[in-house]
Design an enzyme around this catalytic site. Structure first.
Site, PDB file in Angstrom:
ATOM      1  N   ARG A  95     -44.373 -24.707 -25.180  1.00 34.07           N
ATOM      2  CA  ARG A  95     -44.027 -23.652 -26.128  1.00 34.07           C
ATOM      3  C   ARG A  95     -44.074 -24.136 -27.584  1.00 34.07           C
ATOM      4  NH1 ARG A  95     -43.443 -20.722 -22.123  1.00 34.07           N
ATOM      5  NH2 ARG A  95     -41.788 -20.103 -20.802  1.00 34.07           N
ATOM      6  N   GLY A  99     -50.271 -26.729 -25.448  1.00 35.96           N
ATOM      7  CA  GLY A  99     -51.090 -26.303 -24.310  1.00 35.96           C
ATOM      8  C   GLY A  99     -52.200 -25.362 -24.746  1.00 35.96           C
ATOM      9  N   TYR A 133     -52.654 -18.162 -19.020  1.00 32.73           N
ATOM     10  CA  TYR A 133     -54.112 -18.029 -19.037  1.00 32.73           C
ATOM     11  C   TYR A 133     -54.544 -16.592 -19.331  1.00 32.73           C
ATOM     12  CZ  TYR A 133     -54.306 -22.736 -17.081  1.00 32.73           C
ATOM     13  OH  TYR A 133     -54.181 -24.079 -16.880  1.00 32.73           O
TER      14      TYR A 133
END
Length: 173
Positions: A95, A99, A133
């Site tokens: 977060r 990523g 995703y």
């Protein structure tokens, strides 16, 4: 300013990458399949014919995330693609955008290389990864299943007469 930085993996990162893969295997409850070692990974990442590439994410000089990927090819598109094998960020650094930055970096490489697609797999129970995703624009393909032959079965398959295998009756599932 981002609290992280991205760079191509270097040989000095091998132990950190293996540690992150181990954490990923624990999270996915797949440690029984884990056989990776730093020395085993070295030739595939840094040898004369690398099979994979890796981007690492660092925070204050510590590798806390990675994306490992390799080239594939789509006969339907007639173009190369990129397969993202693993993307992992330590829980304490999630977060933060790391990523998403790793994922986006691999996507940019795919575009720069003229690839027709970026593909990866996700476990069906990993709803947070699926949501991540999908938020990034991905479509989860419901009609495809991953097929795999590994270990002793692969060894036996590699030494089997393909015609003899076809003579065996197919058992209903």
């Amino acid at each position: 300013m981002n609290p992280y930085s991205l760079r191509a993996a270097e040989p000095r990162d091998l132990e950190a990458i293996v540690a992150l893969v181990t954490e990923l295997a624990e999270y996915e409850q797949l440690t029984q399949q884990l056989a990776l070692t730093a020395e085993g990974l070295r030739p595939h990442l840094f040898g004369p014919r690398p099979a994979v590439e890796c981007i690492v994410g660092e925070v204050e000089g510590e590798v806390v995330g990675f994306a490992l990927f390799f080239a594939n090819f789509s006969t339907f598109l007639g173009r190369p693609g990129v397969h993202l094998e693993d993307l992992y960020v330590r829980p304490a650094h999630r977060r933060t955008g790391l990523g998403a930055a790793l994922f986006n970096h691999v996507g940019r490489l795919a575009v720069e290389r003229g690839c027709g697609r970026l593909e990866w797999s996700v476990l069906d129970w990993n709803s947070s990864a699926i949501a991540f995703y999908e938020q990034m624009g991905a479509t989860v393909l419901p009609d495809w299943r991953i097929c795999r032959i590994t270990g002793e079965a692969l060894h036996a398959f590699g030494h089997t007469d393909p015609l003899a295998a076809l003579e065996q009756p197919v058992q209903p599932a």
